[in-house]
Every structure is written in C-alpha cells, then in structure tokens.
Write an enzyme that holds these catalytic residues in place. Structure first.
Site, mmCIF file in Angstrom:
data_model
loop_
_atom_site.group_PDB
_atom_site.id
_atom_site.type_symbol
_atom_site.label_atom_id
_atom_site.label_comp_id
_atom_site.label_asym_id
_atom_site.label_seq_id
_atom_site.Cartn_x
_atom_site.Cartn_y
_atom_site.Cartn_z
ATOM 1 N N GLU A 84 0.844 -1.203 0.000
ATOM 2 C CA GLU A 84 0.000 0.000 0.000
ATOM 3 C C GLU A 84 0.879 1.253 0.000
ATOM 4 O O GLU A 84 0.636 2.194 -0.760
ATOM 5 C CB GLU A 84 -0.925 0.016 1.222
ATOM 6 C CG GLU A 84 -1.953 -1.088 1.261
ATOM 7 C CD GLU A 84 -3.181 -0.836 0.402
ATOM 8 O OE1 GLU A 84 -3.236 0.180 -0.330
ATOM 9 O OE2 GLU A 84 -4.097 -1.669 0.462
ATOM 10 N N ASP A 143 -7.170 3.133 -0.353
ATOM 11 C CA ASP A 143 -8.072 2.452 0.569
ATOM 12 C C ASP A 143 -7.341 1.992 1.831
ATOM 13 O O ASP A 143 -7.866 1.243 2.633
ATOM 14 C CB ASP A 143 -8.777 1.263 -0.114
ATOM 15 C CG ASP A 143 -7.836 0.166 -0.548
ATOM 16 O OD1 ASP A 143 -6.623 0.231 -0.263
ATOM 17 O OD2 ASP A 143 -8.321 -0.796 -1.187
ATOM 18 N N HIS A 159 -12.767 -2.246 -2.360
ATOM 19 C CA HIS A 159 -13.706 -3.263 -2.846
ATOM 20 C C HIS A 159 -15.146 -2.773 -2.768
ATOM 21 O O HIS A 159 -16.042 -3.459 -2.304
ATOM 22 C CB HIS A 159 -13.513 -4.574 -2.086
ATOM 23 C CG HIS A 159 -12.092 -5.020 -2.091
ATOM 24 N ND1 HIS A 159 -11.483 -5.544 -3.213
ATOM 25 C CD2 HIS A 159 -11.146 -4.978 -1.125
ATOM 26 C CE1 HIS A 159 -10.222 -5.824 -2.924
ATOM 27 N NE2 HIS A 159 -9.990 -5.493 -1.681
ATOM 28 N N ASP A 191 -6.435 -2.653 -7.715
ATOM 29 C CA ASP A 191 -6.460 -3.966 -7.067
ATOM 30 C C ASP A 191 -6.120 -5.061 -8.073
ATOM 31 O O ASP A 191 -5.316 -5.956 -7.777
ATOM 32 C CB ASP A 191 -7.825 -4.225 -6.434
ATOM 33 C CG ASP A 191 -7.882 -5.565 -5.724
ATOM 34 O OD1 ASP A 191 -7.128 -5.751 -4.746
ATOM 35 O OD2 ASP A 191 -8.663 -6.434 -6.160
#
Length: 157
Positions: free
Chosen positions: A45, A68, A118, A128
């Site tokens: 990340e 995210d 998601h 992703d």
C-alpha cells in the site's frame, strides 16, 4: 492537478504481493505495477504511493492520492509519520519505505483521500487488479531486500 489511485496486495501477509497505481493528469493516464516474492499488504500500500509520486516528473505539482489504506492515509493526514521522524521511527515497521515516502512527498503538494476498498470504485478496483496480478506473476517477482533482511534478522536494521 494530478490524481493518483493506489492499492497494495499480499497473499499470506507476509507472502508474495504487489502494488498497482493509476496516475491521471487531464486526459492522460498511466498504469504502474510491480510485485515482490515476500512482503506485506501495508508495505505494498505504501510502496504504491511512493511509486505514484516518484513518477511525477515536475516538482511542486498539486497531487491528490486516493487510497483504501487507513495505514497510509491516517499516518500522513493525522501527521503520525512526522512524529515518527522525530523518534527515528523507533518501534515502527516499514521505516525504509516511510523514509522513501517522505523524500518524494516533500517534492509536491499532496492531499490524501481515503476511499473504501472493494466498493466498486473503478480506479481502486483497477489498482487492485494490477496489484494482485503483479503479486501472482512469479517470473517477475522482485526481492524486497529490506523487508526480508528485517524479517530474518531485525537487529540488522
């Protein structure tokens, strides 16, 4: 104004993993990704943000990073990382990446926005896909030397 969308993934945490980045500036868009044989989700990340910011050629740009990762967004927006600098990152994981982040972060005017993962956000979903694919591409997995050295012998770093 430059937009950077990022995501990281790891299978096993630690395990093989990757990062995905979508950069957008006006009508231009670029995708970046990479994978490592042994890493963690948080490292990927954070590395996604580093790679995105590093791809910007001109310093001083106005940049919005969409992630995210609460780990990344909160660490910057709540200014925790700047406190960690003062303590030499004592007791903190990923200090090698946080130092790299700070080097590229200071080159631009960066704002972070947390987005729920998601959750059908098109750019986050694309990141992703890029991150997961990079982590599964066994032939192209790099070695995250800092992570593996710290994991195998924490006193080295």
């Amino acid at each position: 104004m430059i937009e950077i969308y990022t995501d990281g993934a790891a299978s096993g945490n630690p395990g093989p993993g990757g990062y995905g980045v979508v950069l957008r500036s006006g009508p231009y868009e670029k995708e970046l990704s990479g994978g490592f044989r042994m890493t963690t989700n948080n490292r990927m990340e954070l590395l996604a943000v580093i790679v995105g910011l590093s791809a910007i050629k001109k310093p001083g740009e106005q940049v919005t990073v969409y992630s995210d990762s609460k780990y990344v967004v909160d660490s910057v927006e709540k200014k925790w990382v700047f406190g960690w600098v003062k303590t030499g990152f004592k007791g903190k994981k990923n200090k090698d990446l946080w130092k790299r982040f700070l080097d590229v972060y200071k080159l631009h005017k960066v704002n972070f926005i947390w987005i729920k993962g998601h959750n059908a956000h098109p750019e986050n979903e694309r990141c992703d896909v890029l991150a997961v694919a990079a982590g599964k591409n066994k032939a192209a997995l790099a070695i995250d030397y800092e992570f593996e050295a710290e994991r195998n012998n924490p006193s080295l770093l």
